[in-house]
Design an enzyme around this catalytic site. Structure first.
Site, mmCIF file in Angstrom:
data_model
loop_
_atom_site.group_PDB
_atom_site.id
_atom_site.type_symbol
_atom_site.label_atom_id
_atom_site.label_comp_id
_atom_site.label_asym_id
_atom_site.label_seq_id
_atom_site.Cartn_x
_atom_site.Cartn_y
_atom_site.Cartn_z
ATOM 1 N N GLY A 275 0.859 -1.268 -0.023
ATOM 2 C CA GLY A 275 -0.081 0.030 -0.075
ATOM 3 C C GLY A 275 0.949 1.236 0.125
ATOM 4 O O GLY A 275 0.821 2.274 0.544
ATOM 5 N N GLY A 276 2.070 0.983 -0.916
ATOM 6 C CA GLY A 276 2.846 2.300 -0.833
ATOM 7 C C GLY A 276 2.643 3.427 -1.338
ATOM 8 O O GLY A 276 3.543 4.441 -1.620
ATOM 9 N N ASP A 298 0.634 -1.608 -4.740
ATOM 10 C CA ASP A 298 -0.765 -0.762 -4.618
ATOM 11 C C ASP A 298 -1.628 -0.993 -5.671
ATOM 12 O O ASP A 298 -1.520 -2.015 -6.501
ATOM 13 C CB ASP A 298 -0.460 0.937 -4.608
ATOM 14 C CG ASP A 298 -1.274 1.798 -3.587
ATOM 15 O OD1 ASP A 298 -2.365 1.767 -4.045
ATOM 16 O OD2 ASP A 298 -0.894 2.224 -2.528
ATOM 17 N N HIS A 349 -3.980 1.791 9.813
ATOM 18 C CA HIS A 349 -4.963 2.907 10.532
ATOM 19 C C HIS A 349 -6.128 3.008 9.563
ATOM 20 O O HIS A 349 -7.120 3.544 10.049
ATOM 21 C CB HIS A 349 -4.174 4.159 10.808
ATOM 22 C CG HIS A 349 -4.118 5.087 9.650
ATOM 23 N ND1 HIS A 349 -4.169 6.443 9.865
ATOM 24 C CD2 HIS A 349 -3.924 4.991 8.410
ATOM 25 C CE1 HIS A 349 -3.866 7.232 8.850
ATOM 26 N NE2 HIS A 349 -3.871 6.208 7.777
HETATM 27 C C1 LIG Z 1 -2.997 6.268 3.482
HETATM 28 S S1 LIG Z 1 -2.302 5.810 2.078
HETATM 29 C C2 LIG Z 1 -0.525 5.229 2.435
HETATM 30 C C3 LIG Z 1 0.314 5.418 1.205
HETATM 31 C C4 LIG Z 1 1.723 5.191 1.405
HETATM 32 N N1 LIG Z 1 2.000 4.056 2.151
HETATM 33 C C5 LIG Z 1 2.130 6.470 2.307
HETATM 34 O O1 LIG Z 1 2.362 6.564 3.217
HETATM 35 O O2 LIG Z 1 2.523 7.294 1.391
HETATM 36 C C6 LIG Z 1 -3.141 4.217 1.732
HETATM 37 C C7 LIG Z 1 -2.708 3.400 0.600
HETATM 38 O O3 LIG Z 1 -3.207 2.199 0.433
HETATM 39 C C8 LIG Z 1 -3.647 1.797 -0.834
HETATM 40 N N2 LIG Z 1 -4.802 1.010 -0.918
HETATM 41 C C9 LIG Z 1 -6.054 0.870 -0.560
HETATM 42 N N3 LIG Z 1 -6.697 -0.392 -0.759
HETATM 43 C C10 LIG Z 1 -5.786 -1.150 -1.371
HETATM 44 C C11 LIG Z 1 -5.741 -2.512 -1.576
HETATM 45 N N4 LIG Z 1 -7.125 -3.154 -1.431
HETATM 46 N N5 LIG Z 1 -4.662 -2.990 -1.989
HETATM 47 C C12 LIG Z 1 -3.522 -2.239 -2.145
HETATM 48 N N6 LIG Z 1 -3.384 -1.112 -1.897
HETATM 49 C C13 LIG Z 1 -4.547 -0.392 -1.182
HETATM 50 C C14 LIG Z 1 -4.070 3.200 -1.368
HETATM 51 O O4 LIG Z 1 -4.306 3.260 -2.843
HETATM 52 C C15 LIG Z 1 -3.165 4.170 -0.665
HETATM 53 O O5 LIG Z 1 -1.964 4.412 -1.372
#
Ligand SMILES: C[S@@+](CC[C@H](N)C(=O)[O-])C[C@H]1O[C@@H](n2cnc3c(N)ncnc32)[C@H](O)[C@@H]1O
Length: 466
Positions: A275-276, A298, A349
């Protein structure tokens, strides 16, 4: 000593300490009147620990001295500041003021420049309430300029370019512009229906990510990240990803590098940023630790944007195979089985326990015996003492001495803002140490330690396979 005298003492002594440190370094404390630059703000980082009790005490002193009815009305009325602020930010006023320079602009000239059908007299009233909250300055009647706080919203491009290409308004924007724009758009609208939502028996107890105030406000049944992928939401999706990438930069500088010995990982170790996003965290690591290999996972649409960002900013990482960009749904089986680190920054979170557990369980199933799980997240303190709450190293947050609130009051309140943000948008939670520990063990992980970066919002929660 009376409470108000004790609070004043904390403020006085703290300010003296900060002033001595500034005098010793030959650098003045940054003025609120000047626009923000990382260089001019650097001295703040050196005294951040000294500033916390002062901020806590100053806010407590205000709460003590203020007429209680005034306090509660002002607090309920933050909505007015948000409404003013949202309008100003949406209208690109910050950029118009930057282009005008320090002498500022009269509201009539602002309205001409931003090319919006706005009443200058109402804009002046909006700017004035913000200026009273130390966001913008009124330098002459109806003439406003940016200050250190408002300038953080500058999207950093010519106003002309923003007006010509609104979809790309936040691309490469520095600072908090994108992050704040989420707060004044999605969050602000969801906030308006939250009281109905939380007292409606059909939604009050839901832990589903698509039964939240945001869906009620936006008339959708899609969870936030799916909703971002809907046609018409291109700006919101791009903006969210930029906000997350830039958020690395408004942490304590180098925070991601601290509290975990990335340098000690053997050459070629794989760090999987689950989820980067578009890779702000990985980029900060990559710039320092070239001996590691990185995978950013992601959603497909986000990985596409990541491809463009890395191609522009660090093309060599893609060319020499140091970095792989991988579309992956973290609710499905984890494909990487040889990760040294599964890194999840502000991911867990976002989700209610049931969903967070599923993500962590997939990672546990793919973990090797040497894999470490590094969650970079908030750890919510209670507003009372937490003594003896857990014997995990780093579990107990530094506490403020009485008469301050143990959690440093408003000096440490951002974690609770984000906690409510989770109620509004994602269904997740800023968890306490105990909740984090329980969640991890329910997914087969053992919490080893919490590494705190002083003055930083995000901490490292380090676990190993149980
Ligand atoms: C709050 S953001 C954090 C992004 C990154 N880790 C950062 O700190 O900059 C949450 C991330 O989770 C990703 N995400 C949400 N649902 C997801 C899924 N089912 N599989 C993979 N990634 C997902 C979103 O696209 C988003 O980039």
């Amino acid at each position: 000593m009376s409470v108000i005298k004790e609070l004043a003492r904390i403020i006085n002594e703290g300010v003296n300490t900060i002033q001595s440190k500034c005098d010793a370094s030959g650098k003045p404390f940054p003025s609120l009147d000047e626009p923000y630059t990382p260089e001019s703000d650097a001295v703040r980082i050196q005294v951040i620990a000294d500033a916390l009790p002062i901020i806590a005490a100053a806010n407590q002193l205000i709460a003590t001295l203020q007429i209680p009815a005034m306090s509660i009305i002002v607090a309920s009325g933050y909505v007015h500041v948000s409404a003013a602020f949202a309008t100003i930010a949406k209208a690109n006023v910050v950029e118009a003021l930057r282009e005008a320079g320090p002498q500022g602009l009269h509201v009539k000239e602002i309205v001409e420049k931003i090319k919006k059908p706005m009443d200058p007299a109402k804009l002046a009233r909006m700017l004035r309430i913000c200026a009273t909250y130390h966001i913008f300055r009124e330098v002459a009647p109806d003439v406003f300029t940016n200050n250190r706080i408002s300038s953080l919203l500058d999207k950093g491009k010519p106003l002309k370019e923003i007006l010509a290409k609104p979809l790309e308004a936040f691309d490469e924007s520095p600072g908090c512009a994108a992050f704040v724009d989420i707060l004044i758009d999605e969050s602000f609208k969801a906030a308006a229906v939250t009281q109905d939502h939380l007292m409606d028996p059909s939604t009050a107890f839901s832990d589903e990510p698509n039964q939240l105030p945001i869906q009620r406000a936006m008339h959708t049944n899609k969870a936030l990240f799916e909703w971002y992928d809907e046609p018409g939401n291109e700006l919101r999706r791009r903006r969210f990803n930029i906000a997350m990438k830039e958020s690395v930069k408004f942490e304590v500088p180098g925070a991601i590098l601290q509290g975990f010995d990335w340098g000690a990982l053997p050459k070629g170790s794989k760090v999987v940023d689950v989820g980067g996003g578009i890779g702000g965290t990985t980029m900060a690591l990559y710039d320092i630790h070239k001996h590691l290999r990185y995978v950013i996972q992601d959603r497909e649409a986000v990985i596409k944007q990541a491809q463009q960002v890395w191609q522009t900013e660090r093309p060599e990482a893609l060319e020499n195979d140091t970095l792989a960009l991988q579309p992956h749904n973290f609710f499905e089986k984890q494909p990487v089985k040889d990760a040294s680190v599964f890194l999840l920054r502000t991911v867990i979170h976002d989700w209610s326990d049931r969903y967070a557990r599923t993500i962590l369980t997939h990672l546990r199933a793919a973990a090797a015996p040497y894999t470490q799980l590094v969650l970079v997240d908030q750890v919510a303190p209670l507003a009372c003492s937490e003594d003896g709450i857990s014997d995990v190293p780093g579990a107990t947050a530094p506490t403020a001495p009485p008469p301050l609130l143990p959690n440093f009051g408003l000096a440490g309140s951002m974690v609770y803002n984000l906690d409510i943000q989770m109620i509004l948008l994602c269904g997740g939670e800023e968890r306490t140490v105990l909740k984090i520990s329980q969640l991890l063990s329910s997914a087969g992980w053992k919490l080893q330690r919490i590494a705190r970066v002083p003055g930083n919002l995000l901490h490292k929660i380090i676990a190993t396979p149980a």
